[in-house]
Motif scaffolding. Structure first.
Motif, PDB file in Angstrom:
ATOM      1  N   GLN A 202       0.824  -1.212   0.000  1.00 30.32           N
ATOM      2  CA  GLN A 202       0.000   0.000   0.000  1.00 30.32           C
ATOM      3  C   GLN A 202       0.864   1.270   0.000  1.00 30.32           C
ATOM      4  O   GLN A 202       0.409   2.331  -0.420  1.00 30.32           O
ATOM      5  CB  GLN A 202      -0.936   0.032   1.216  1.00 30.32           C
ATOM      6  N   ILE A 203       2.091   1.162   0.477  1.00 31.97           N
ATOM      7  CA  ILE A 203       3.053   2.261   0.408  1.00 31.97           C
ATOM      8  C   ILE A 203       4.352   1.712  -0.173  1.00 31.97           C
ATOM      9  O   ILE A 203       4.600   0.503  -0.148  1.00 31.97           O
ATOM     10  CB  ILE A 203       3.319   2.895   1.798  1.00 31.97           C
ATOM     11  N   ASP A 204       5.192   2.614  -0.681  1.00 34.08           N
ATOM     12  CA  ASP A 204       6.421   2.176  -1.340  1.00 34.08           C
ATOM     13  C   ASP A 204       7.474   1.701  -0.348  1.00 34.08           C
ATOM     14  O   ASP A 204       8.180   0.725  -0.599  1.00 34.08           O
ATOM     15  CB  ASP A 204       7.001   3.320  -2.183  1.00 34.08           C
ATOM     16  N   MET A 205       7.588   2.405   0.771  1.00 31.70           N
ATOM     17  CA  MET A 205       8.637   2.054   1.740  1.00 31.70           C
ATOM     18  C   MET A 205       8.211   2.491   3.126  1.00 31.70           C
ATOM     19  O   MET A 205       7.264   3.262   3.296  1.00 31.70           O
ATOM     20  CB  MET A 205       9.971   2.702   1.353  1.00 31.70           C
ATOM     21  N   VAL A 206       8.927   1.994   4.122  1.00 29.56           N
ATOM     22  CA  VAL A 206       8.649   2.349   5.500  1.00 29.56           C
ATOM     23  C   VAL A 206       9.943   2.748   6.180  1.00 29.56           C
ATOM     24  O   VAL A 206      11.005   2.183   5.905  1.00 29.56           O
ATOM     25  CB  VAL A 206       7.962   1.173   6.258  1.00 29.56           C
ATOM     26  N   PHE A 207       9.871   3.765   7.031  1.00 30.19           N
ATOM     27  CA  PHE A 207      10.997   4.171   7.873  1.00 30.19           C
ATOM     28  C   PHE A 207      10.638   3.713   9.284  1.00 30.19           C
ATOM     29  O   PHE A 207       9.740   4.279   9.900  1.00 30.19           O
ATOM     30  CB  PHE A 207      11.182   5.687   7.861  1.00 30.19           C
ATOM     31  N   ALA A 208      11.308   2.688   9.776  1.00 31.21           N
ATOM     32  CA  ALA A 208      10.926   2.091  11.055  1.00 31.21           C
ATOM     33  C   ALA A 208      12.163   1.649  11.821  1.00 31.21           C
ATOM     34  O   ALA A 208      13.234   1.435  11.240  1.00 31.21           O
ATOM     35  CB  ALA A 208      10.001   0.905  10.831  1.00 31.21           C
ATOM     36  N   THR A 209      12.020   1.488  13.127  1.00 32.68           N
ATOM     37  CA  THR A 209      13.143   1.066  13.953  1.00 32.68           C
ATOM     38  C   THR A 209      13.513  -0.388  13.665  1.00 32.68           C
ATOM     39  O   THR A 209      12.666  -1.193  13.255  1.00 32.68           O
ATOM     40  CB  THR A 209      12.816   1.208  15.449  1.00 32.68           C
ATOM     41  N   THR A 210      14.767  -0.706  13.910  1.00 29.47           N
ATOM     42  CA  THR A 210      15.278  -2.057  13.666  1.00 29.47           C
ATOM     43  C   THR A 210      14.429  -3.142  14.328  1.00 29.47           C
ATOM     44  O   THR A 210      14.076  -4.132  13.672  1.00 29.47           O
ATOM     45  CB  THR A 210      16.736  -2.164  14.139  1.00 29.47           C
ATOM     46  N   PRO A 211      14.080  -3.028  15.629  1.00 32.05           N
ATOM     47  CA  PRO A 211      13.282  -4.096  16.247  1.00 32.05           C
ATOM     48  C   PRO A 211      11.929  -4.307  15.573  1.00 32.05           C
ATOM     49  O   PRO A 211      11.374  -5.403  15.627  1.00 32.05           O
ATOM     50  CB  PRO A 211      13.111  -3.606  17.691  1.00 32.05           C
TER      51      PRO A 211
END
Length: 326
Positions: A202-211
């Motif tokens: 639904q989105i191209d990419m995600v910016f998220a924490t490693t865990p």
């Protein structure tokens, strides 16, 4: 001896006596502390990324203090509700705040925040850090950062974050300002739904924490493009840093700290600080390291320095990108 002089001396004696009594009371309070369980406020819902690091730490801190440290999840307004409650709590050591970089991001994008992170709290210690990953679904056309840049020139790429004004959002805006990457921010109410939508396309990419994404990367549901920071993530040794991937050097990571209400008596604060150093031992470091966190105890001054630095950094980014949640 004049009547005025007698009155002045009497007042001085009374003042000295009051000061001595107050000092004795503080000393007695410190000697008895802690005499009951301690509430550690986590200003986000239970079961999220905060709990992953907060609960193991609370368990260790309770052992070091000799009283249970109870995690009190108080979500609302991006962390502001629980944080504001701690700012107005009694400064007696029985209410603490487990916070992260929202202490710098929230005031940077919302002028209606009622607490001052530098005046309303006294720092105990840094607790740890974790890195943020740019991740895409396995079949996404861009296989590396260079291809991501090229693809974004044709059409802005959507990226999901835990919400508007969070540090992943702000670092995404910063990245677009120091590189040719063209992006469209998609805010979510938490990390999990943004990760799920990246997996689902639904989105191209995600910016998220490693865990938050390490398990999905290991299972092949996501693919890492790059991690922010100066070194690779321990959990993701095959994912290059942004600089290694050919992008700009962005020294950024999510940090966690322990705070107490301002005005906490120095002897009580010293006990909490000593117990925190004891809690952040090798066993906890290894345990949290496996989850993607790097344990990092610190001097209180370092917490203040980091908050001050990030307040300036994120206010600058928010102003340039015209981000305001007022």
């Amino acid at each position: 001896m004049s009547r005025t002089l007698c009155i002045s001396r009497r007042r001085a004696v009374v003042g000295i006596g009051a000061s001595l009594l107050a000092g004795a009371a503080v000393h007695a309070q410190a000697q008895a502390y802690p005499a009951r369980p301690i509430s550690m406020v986590v200003p986000f819902p239970p079961g999220g990324g905060f709990d992953t690091i907060a609960r193991p730490f609370a368990e260790k801190l309770g052992r070091a203090l000799g009283q249970p440290v109870v995690v009190d999840n108080r979500p609302g307004s991006g962390g502001n509700m629980g944080t504001d409650a701690v700012a107005r709590a009694a400064a007696d050591g029985y209410t603490l705040l487990f916070a992260n970089d929202f202490l710098a991001t929230n005031p940077s994008v919302n002028k209606n925040v009622r607490y001052d992170p530098l005046k309303d709290f006294v720092p105990v210690s840094m607790i740890g850090t974790t890195q943020v990953v740019i991740a895409v679904r396995p079949d996404f056309p861009a296989k590396n950062f260079a291809e991501l840049l090229a693809l974004s020139q044709k059409q802005a790429l959507s990226y999901g974050t835990p919400g508007a004004g969070t540090s992943p959002h702000l670092v995404g805006e910063y990245l677009s300002s120091v590189s040719p990457l063209k992006t469209l921010h998609v805010p979510y109410k938490g990390t999990a739904p943004s990760v799920n939508d990246a997996i689902g396309g639904q989105i191209d990419m995600v910016f998220a924490t490693t865990p938050s994404v390490a398990g999905h990367l290991a299972a092949g549901k996501l693919r890492g493009i790059a991690v922010f920071g100066e070194k690779r993530a321990r959990q993701l040794p095959d994912v290059p840093t942004l600089k290694e991937a050919g992008g700009p050097s962005v020294n950024y990571e999510v940090w966690y700290c322990l705070m107490a209400p301002a005005g906490l008596p120095a002897p009580v604060l010293a006990k909490v600080r000593d117990a925190t150093r004891t809690a952040l031992d090798a066993e906890l470091s290894e345990r949290l390291g496996r989850l993607g966190y790097e344990v990092q105890a610190s001097a209180p001054a370092q917490v203040t320095e980091v908050i001050t630095r990030d307040l300036a950094r994120w206010r600058n980014v928010a102003d340039r990108a015209h981000i305001s949640l007022d």
